[in-house]
Design a protein around this motif. Structure first.
Motif, mmCIF file in Angstrom:
data_model
loop_
_atom_site.group_PDB
_atom_site.id
_atom_site.type_symbol
_atom_site.label_atom_id
_atom_site.label_comp_id
_atom_site.label_asym_id
_atom_site.label_seq_id
_atom_site.Cartn_x
_atom_site.Cartn_y
_atom_site.Cartn_z
ATOM 1 N N ARG A 4 -23.191 -3.268 -58.099
ATOM 2 C CA ARG A 4 -23.961 -2.294 -59.434
ATOM 3 C C ARG A 4 -25.046 -1.765 -58.965
ATOM 4 N NH1 ARG A 4 -27.419 -4.410 -63.216
ATOM 5 N NH2 ARG A 4 -27.998 -5.779 -62.185
ATOM 6 N N LYS A 5 -25.083 -0.306 -59.818
ATOM 7 C CA LYS A 5 -26.491 0.067 -59.545
ATOM 8 C C LYS A 5 -27.915 -0.396 -60.143
ATOM 9 C CE LYS A 5 -29.010 4.194 -58.006
ATOM 10 N NZ LYS A 5 -28.542 5.558 -57.679
ATOM 11 N N ASN A 6 -28.376 -1.273 -59.619
ATOM 12 C CA ASN A 6 -29.062 -1.807 -61.048
ATOM 13 C C ASN A 6 -30.166 -0.513 -61.576
ATOM 14 O OD1 ASN A 6 -31.529 -3.018 -61.501
ATOM 15 N ND2 ASN A 6 -30.831 -5.184 -60.343
ATOM 16 N N GLN A 7 -30.159 -0.842 -62.550
ATOM 17 C CA GLN A 7 -30.938 0.655 -63.245
ATOM 18 C C GLN A 7 -32.744 0.269 -63.508
ATOM 19 O OE1 GLN A 7 -29.872 3.096 -64.010
ATOM 20 N NE2 GLN A 7 -27.780 2.425 -63.605
ATOM 21 N N ASP A 8 -32.884 -1.292 -62.841
ATOM 22 C CA ASP A 8 -33.931 -2.141 -62.855
ATOM 23 C C ASP A 8 -34.803 -1.299 -61.784
ATOM 24 O OD1 ASP A 8 -33.889 -2.637 -65.123
ATOM 25 O OD2 ASP A 8 -33.844 -4.696 -64.761
ATOM 26 N N THR A 9 -33.884 -1.370 -60.505
ATOM 27 C CA THR A 9 -34.620 -1.575 -58.869
ATOM 28 C C THR A 9 -33.934 0.240 -58.444
ATOM 29 O OG1 THR A 9 -32.119 -2.319 -57.834
ATOM 30 C CG2 THR A 9 -34.856 -3.722 -58.391
ATOM 31 N N ASP A 52 -26.836 -2.854 -56.080
ATOM 32 C CA ASP A 52 -27.053 -4.811 -56.088
ATOM 33 C C ASP A 52 -24.902 -5.112 -55.007
ATOM 34 O OD1 ASP A 52 -29.659 -5.285 -57.100
ATOM 35 O OD2 ASP A 52 -28.117 -6.105 -59.107
#
Ligand code: BYC
Length: 318
Positions: A256-261, A265
């Protein structure tokens, strides 16, 4: 390590060389360069050339079984292009002082590496579709970046290769769309191919930066313009949404696309398997090298004839 490998270099020449690279100038074959820059370039360009020539094999086996005449023509042209890329790259590596004969000999004797991914089998037509679209896409991300690098002959070869790869990408995407929007059996075939190739594909970009042996020096000298992790992330960013758009899934629950980084992931592939495969112990390494050895043996008379144009040969009529 850097001081150690450079300790015998002339510091003035080294500083001028690094300043030229910093200014974005190209280094050409007759220019001064540190021995380790030459050595690293030969290693990387040679491995790249071998990857093109070995990479032609899993797709090449599907030429005779391609579904329909148009697919056959396109795949034949693509495979021919890949072999042509190897020729361009061998020529670029030769400018650094290693002969083509030596490079081929190192390949068929198992001394040189080539891309991990071509040591896996292409069981079905869908596997060849995966390679044409997604492996080529990975190659393009890497090569577009590196074509802006520091060594003139490699960059020029990469520019030309990328233009041809752009056609491969369209062809591969078309093949995958056709499978993904086809019958249940076609969709299943495509999904199974994606499941098989996912992990080798993640490995294709090289080991994680924190354990990559050569990235630091290669990036310092602008041979590599993106790190392994950044190239992998760029490919994930561009192609995961396109795969999902086709209602195909990816075999990783963590993906999934990690919205924080802002990064993807994913589950790390098995890097021990990667090491085994690139060191000769993958599912198809022996077969791939055996094919190249046979080709080398069968082509010997042609090379000998070309190297002695004045010699007379008796040509059998049948
Ligand atoms: N496979 O320090 P690292 C195509 C090795 S063809 C095998 O990160 P580096 C296509 C690496 O060599 C296009 N080995 O290395 C063709 C090193 O071992 P050594 C293929 C790999 O060089 C036909 C060790 O692991 N593209 O797409 O900084 C049909 C440590 O790694 C691999 C290229 O060849 C791997 N995947 O970075 C269809 C691009 N990854 O030498 C399609 C050119 C790493 O110390 N190459 N190793 O024994 C590169 O850009 C870089 O060499 C890499 C690795 C990014 C691959």
């Amino acid at each position: 390590m850097r001081t150690d490998v450079l300790k015998d270099e002339d510091p003035v020449k080294l500083a001028e060389f690094e300043a030229r690279i910093e200014r974005g100038e190209k280094i050409e074959p007759t220019d001064w360069m540190p021995a380790i820059y030459r050595k690293q370039l030969i290693r990387m360009i040679e491995q790249h050339a071998h990857s093109e020539i070995i990479g032609a094999l899993p797709e090449g086996t599907w030429i005779t079984r391609a579904p329909g005449f148009k697919r056959k023509l396109a795949l034949m042209a693509k495979v021919q292009d890949e072999v042509g890329h190897a020729q361009l790259l061998y020529s670029a590596a030769e400018t650094l002082g290693k002969s083509r004969e030596q490079m081929i000999s190192d390949l068929i004797n198992g001394k040189s590496k080539y891309s991990n991914i071509f040591n896996y089998p292409a069981f079905t037509w869908a596997d060849s579709c995966f390679i044409s679209w997604l492996v080529d896409a990975g190659a393009i991300v890497n090569q577009v970046a590196n074509s802006r690098g520091s060594y003139g002959p490699y960059c020029r070869a990469l520019e030309r290769i990328c233009v041809e790869e752009a056609f491969h990408l369209k062809y591969g995407h078309h093949c995958v769309i056709h499978m993904a929007t086809g019958t249940d059996i076609q969709r299943k075939m495509m999904q199974e191919a994606i499941n098989r190739w996912w992990k080798p594909m993640l490995m294709f970009f090289g080991p994680p930066d924190k354990i990559s042996a050569h990235t630091e020096i290669l990036m310092k000298w602008k041979v590599k313009m993106l790190s392994n992790d950044d190239t992998r992330q760029q490919w994930l960013d561009m192609y995961v949404p396109k795969i999902w758009e086709l209602d195909l899934t990816l075999p990783d629950e963590k993906l999934r696309k990690n919205q924080d980084t802002g990064k993807w992931d994913y589950t790390e592939p098995d890097w021990d398997e990667f090491k085994r495969v690139i060191n000769g112990d993958g599912p198809c390494n022996k077969e791939r090298l055996a094919v190249r050895r046979t080709a080398e043996e069968r082509g010997r008379w042609v090379r000998e004839a070309l190297s002695r144009p004045k010699a007379e040969y008796t040509i059998p009529l049948a």
